[in-house]
Design an enzyme around this catalytic site. Structure first.
Site, PDB file in Angstrom:
ATOM      1  N   LYS A 253       0.829  -1.002   0.039  1.00 61.23           N
ATOM      2  CA  LYS A 253       0.093  -0.130   0.079  1.00 61.23           C
ATOM      3  C   LYS A 253       0.939   1.081   0.048  1.00 61.23           C
ATOM      4  O   LYS A 253       1.561   1.438   1.130  1.00 61.23           O
ATOM      5  CB  LYS A 253      -0.903  -0.019   1.298  1.00 61.23           C
ATOM      6  CG  LYS A 253      -1.672   0.989   1.233  1.00 61.23           C
ATOM      7  CD  LYS A 253      -2.956   0.888   2.296  1.00 61.23           C
ATOM      8  CE  LYS A 253      -4.236   1.718   2.424  1.00 61.23           C
ATOM      9  NZ  LYS A 253      -3.705   3.149   2.494  1.00 61.23           N
TER      10      LYS A 253
ATOM     11  N   CYS B  86      15.533  34.202  21.548  1.00 56.66           N
ATOM     12  CA  CYS B  86      16.158  33.215  20.693  1.00 56.66           C
ATOM     13  C   CYS B  86      17.514  32.584  21.815  1.00 56.66           C
ATOM     14  O   CYS B  86      17.926  33.425  22.384  1.00 56.66           O
ATOM     15  CB  CYS B  86      16.872  33.933  19.413  1.00 56.66           C
ATOM     16  SG  CYS B  86      18.123  32.777  18.838  1.00 56.66           S
TER      17      CYS B  86
HETATM   18  S1  IVH Z   1      -6.788  -0.395  -4.449  1.00 53.56           S
HETATM   19  C1  IVH Z   1     -10.921  -0.100  -4.436  1.00 53.56           C
HETATM   20  N1  IVH Z   1      -4.082  -0.725  -4.213  1.00 53.56           N
HETATM   21  O1  IVH Z   1      -4.988   3.455  -0.276  1.00 53.56           O
HETATM   22  C2  IVH Z   1      -9.735  -0.150  -4.049  1.00 53.56           C
HETATM   23  N2  IVH Z   1      -5.202   1.253  -3.236  1.00 53.56           N
HETATM   24  O2  IVH Z   1      -7.032   3.369   1.453  1.00 53.56           O
HETATM   25  C3  IVH Z   1      -8.969   1.079  -3.859  1.00 53.56           C
HETATM   26  N3  IVH Z   1      -3.131   2.750  -2.186  1.00 53.56           N
HETATM   27  O3  IVH Z   1      -7.214   5.381  -2.268  1.00 53.56           O
HETATM   28  C4  IVH Z   1      -7.643   1.227  -3.988  1.00 53.56           C
HETATM   29  N4  IVH Z   1      -1.444   1.614  -2.504  1.00 53.56           N
HETATM   30  O4  IVH Z   1      -4.695   5.974  -2.430  1.00 53.56           O
HETATM   31  C5  IVH Z   1      -5.215   0.287  -4.069  1.00 53.56           C
HETATM   32  N5  IVH Z   1      -1.963  -1.138  -4.242  1.00 53.56           N
HETATM   33  C6  IVH Z   1      -2.803  -0.233  -3.891  1.00 53.56           C
HETATM   34  C7  IVH Z   1      -2.592   0.970  -3.229  1.00 53.56           C
HETATM   35  C8  IVH Z   1      -3.783   1.613  -2.849  1.00 53.56           C
HETATM   36  C9  IVH Z   1      -2.052   2.672  -2.266  1.00 53.56           C
HETATM   37  C10 IVH Z   1      -4.212   3.612  -1.697  1.00 53.56           C
HETATM   38  C11 IVH Z   1      -5.189   4.348  -2.447  1.00 53.56           C
HETATM   39  C12 IVH Z   1      -6.343   4.163  -1.878  1.00 53.56           C
HETATM   40  C13 IVH Z   1      -6.394   4.062  -0.513  1.00 53.56           C
HETATM   41  C14 IVH Z   1      -7.191   3.445   0.303  1.00 53.56           C
END
Ligand code: IVH
Length: 713
Positions: free
Chosen positions: A133, A425
């Site tokens: 993520k 300061c």
């Molecule tokens: S999938 C319906 N894949 O996490 C699924 N999200 O908390 C939507 N994000 O808004 C997202 N890495 O900004 C997906 N490999 C990943 C991701 C990812 C970061 C973020 C994205 C999303 C947020 C959700």
């Protein structure tokens, strides 16, 4: 995760309907406020974990009292509403958020839920595509006939901001999709991020320029992407990981893995470490692997996303409120330890910022010994009531620097006192003040006003003083300044002009210093001599007054004409009872482009005795800023009061000339195209701004017309 201390919250179980309604209202308000800070201002004040805890409490209460779900409930919203300034983009396919889990049980519950929903037996393997993520900002990129035509932020999930021009500057976003199987319409979804090495470089540059630093990679990426001027975004090193699709004109895939393959085939980078898992063991294995790899990755990740791999199943599983049933995020816990706060040090940065730092009893936080932690600013200390001697919880999260999460107040023993943040300061004893913005809101940062004389800032200020657009003294570069400063020969700008006299009197001649000879010393002295006469605008710029860049220095110089005239007005303001009234203040504020923030910075500079000393020293050393003819702007010109944007290349004038010319005619020059702009002068190659101006129906003229207009007056 950080549990907001339970005793601050009334247990959900004890709340009756009235209590629950009140609590839901409070949570809606609080979460909305944090959303604004996070999404619109890129300046969150609580950790992700504390925010998640607020949302979870909201969810639990709503599950218990379904009739009390409010129309403005955070659970019905993903993020913040779009910010002003960018055009709006409706997402045909909503940009969703993810539900979070924090441990193996949560992960198992997710798989169970999928099985139950689909009617699968317990032993049925649910294949999931797992991806890191990425902690950045999600974006949606629309391609038609394989060409990138529109890029948007997530916004509130339904409507985002049009940031096409900014996204075009991101190198890993292809303008055109490669390969054969490209649908006619396809929206690629993914995360814009900033790499760690680039982040550190950017912050180092910002520190040098006296700009505020970004707290973490995510904020840096967000701040860079939300620029109204895409040339600024272009200078920021951003990357893009593609992880999914939005609207598509045809479905060519059966699984998330096939989508990833296509994305790579089209020229995107997909998140590294992505892999297919078939069972809890695989899923946990990747989680452990990524936790270990995390500190060494060049990008920030805050967990793993598990997505049911089969697209048919995804469709059947569908979405519930703001998140899909077919995906979940397992977040990394913030790494925390408890230790004792021994003292609070105040560090003075090169631009005078006073930063409180917690000195800790060294403690091991997941393998790293931590003995310092940032306390951000004085409000943070007050808000958390952090006191010397306290037991504190330290956290290393995605942020580079450890933080003090909370104070264990019930562990306080004996007498402790609230921390009194210094108003002077600690290095030079000058006043340290907090600035107000135009609306009178007090800024978070306290800054030392010692400027030219504060040793913490002095060397950097001296470098600025002699820099190319300031005094521009040949032979006196950063290296020489450092050496002279170290030996105490140049401590303040006026010392530069007494060097010759000093050398004459001194036995240890400069020519015998390392790196110097007769010739180079005599060249240096000639260069210094030549600068005793200097334009007032360079002189003012060289002083390094906050917010006074070259343009502002020029305006002030033109307005006052001489240093004496400026000083007379400053004396009147400094001497008056209420500094923000009276003729002198009005006069300062009447200068084009000077608002209250800038005016205050000038006054504060002249109020400080140390700075007056330096000015006196410079005058005594024979430095004479040259008087300039006063030019008043022409209020009768047809351009008076108009706001103009110049875009693209002009053939007959430089941008600066055009800007000065416009201002002389009483116009205001802006860099961003918006509704409030009256005229857009579009030169060669004015792409996106011209387009935006057309969309807004603004008056657009070419260079020839501009020249005719500006000379007619
Ligand atoms: S999938 C319906 N894949 O996490 C699924 N999200 O908390 C939507 N994000 O808004 C997202 N890495 O900004 C997906 N490999 C990943 C991701 C990812 C970061 C973020 C994205 C999303 C947020 C959700």
């Amino acid at each position: 995760m950080v549990q907001k201390r339970a005793e601050n919250w009334i247990s959900v179980d004890t709340l009756d309907e009235t209590g629950a309604a009140q609590e839901l209202e409070r949570l809606a308000r609080e979460i909305a406020a944090h959303d604004v800070l996070y999404y619109q201002e890129d300046a969150p004040v609580i950790s992700d974990a504390a925010y998640d805890a607020l949302r979870r409490r909201n969810e639990i209460l709503e599950a218990k009292f379904p009739d009390l779900v409010r129309p403005d409930s955070p659970s019905l919203r993903v993020g913040a509403t779009p910010i002003e300034g960018f055009g709006k983009v409706s997402h045909e396919v909503a940009m969703l958020s993810l539900d979070n889990v924090f441990d193996e049980d949560g992960m198992a519950a997710f798989i169970d839920r999928v099985r139950r929903f689909m009617g699968f037996p317990e032993e049925k393997v649910v294949e999931v595509a797992a991806e890191p993520k990425i902690d950045g900002l999600s974006a949606s990129l629309r391609y038609e006939a394989g060409v990138f035509i529109l890029g948007a932020t997530r916004g509130d999930g339904q409507v985002g901001e049009n940031i096409t021009a900014n996204l075009r500057t991101v190198k890993t976003i292809p303008e055109r999709l490669e390969g054969e199987s490209v649908p006619d319409v396809v929206e690629v979804r993914g995360e814009v991020y900033m790499g760690r090495a680039d982040f550190e470089r950017l912050n180092a540059e910002r520190e040098k320029e006296g700009e505020d630093l970004f707290a973490n990679l995510r904020n840096a990426a967000a701040g860079s992407l939300r620029q109204l001027d895409s040339s600024i975004t272009a200078r920021r090193p951003l990357g893009f990981f593609a992880y999914g699709l939005g609207e598509i004109s045809e479905v060519l895939w059966q699984s998330q893995q096939e989508i990833q393959d296509s994305l790579r085939g089209w020229g995107f980078v997909t998140p590294p470490y992505s892999r297919l898992c078939s069972g809890m063991k695989d899923m946990s294995g990747l989680y452990d692997e990524l936790r270990v790899a995390r500190p060494d990755l060049d990008f920030d990740i805050d967990g793993i996303v598990y997505k049911v791999n089969c697209l048919d199943w995804q469709i059947r599983l569908g979405t519930v409120s703001r998140a899909p049933r077919w995906a979940v995020a397992r977040k990394f816990p913030a790494e925390q330890s408890i230790t004792i706060l021994k003292s609070i040090d105040i560090q003075v940065g090169r631009t005078g910022t006073l930063t409180p730092v917690a000195k800790l009893e060294p403690v091991n936080v997941s393998g790293v010994i931590v003995s310092n932690a940032t306390l951000h600013n004085e409000d943070e200390i007050t808000r958390k009531d952090i006191r010397v001697g306290d037991k504190v919880v330290i956290q290393r999260a995605g942020d580079v620097i450890p933080q003090v999460v909370e104070v264990l107040k019930d562990k306080r023993r004996g007498k402790t006192r609230r921390f009194a943040f210094p108003e002077c300061c600690p290095v030079c004893d000058s006043r340290a003040v907090r600035e107000e913005d135009e609306t009178g809101v007090l800024g978070a940062v306290r800054r030392c006003e010692g400027g030219l004389v504060c040793p913490a800032q002095a060397e950097a200020r001296l470098r600025h003083f002699v820099s190319r657009n300031a005094f521009d003294i040949e032979g006196l570069g950063n290296k020489q300044i450092a050496a002279f400063f170290k030996d105490g020969l140049i401590k303040r700008p006026d010392d530069i002009f007494t060097l010759v006299a000093h050398d004459e009197k001194s036995k240890a001649k400069f020519a015998s210093r390392e790196g110097w000879g007769e010739l180079s010393v005599s060249n240096l002295f000639v260069a210094i001599e030549a600068r005793r006469k200097i334009s007032l605008e360079r002189f003012l710029f060289a002083l390094g007054i906050r917010h006074i860049g070259e343009m502002m220095a020029r305006r002030i110089a033109r307005h006052f004409g001489s240093l004496e005239a400026l000083e007379a007005v400053m004396d009147a303001i400094v001497g008056s009872f209420n500094k923000k009234t009276g003729e002198a203040w009005e006069r300062l504020m009447s200068i084009e482009g000077i608002g209250e923030r800038v005016a205050r910075a000038v006054v504060v500079f002249f109020e400080e005795a140390h700075n007056r000393d330096v000015l006196k020293g410079l005058k005594e050393a024979g430095v004479m800023p040259q008087t300039v003819a006063k030019v008043e702007s022409d209020a009768t010109s047809p351009l008076a009061g108009q706001t103009i944007v110049f875009t693209g290349a002009l053939e007959h004038q430089t941008r600066l000339e055009a800007k000065v010319c416009a201002e002389m005619l009483g116009a205001e020059v802006s860099s961003a195209v918006s509704k409030r702009i009256d005229i857009v002068v579009a030169g060669e190659g004015s792409g996106s701004k011209r387009k935006k101006a057309q969309e807004l129906g603004l008056r657009i003229i070419d260079e020839a017309k501009w020249i005719a207009l500006s000379q007619r007056t």
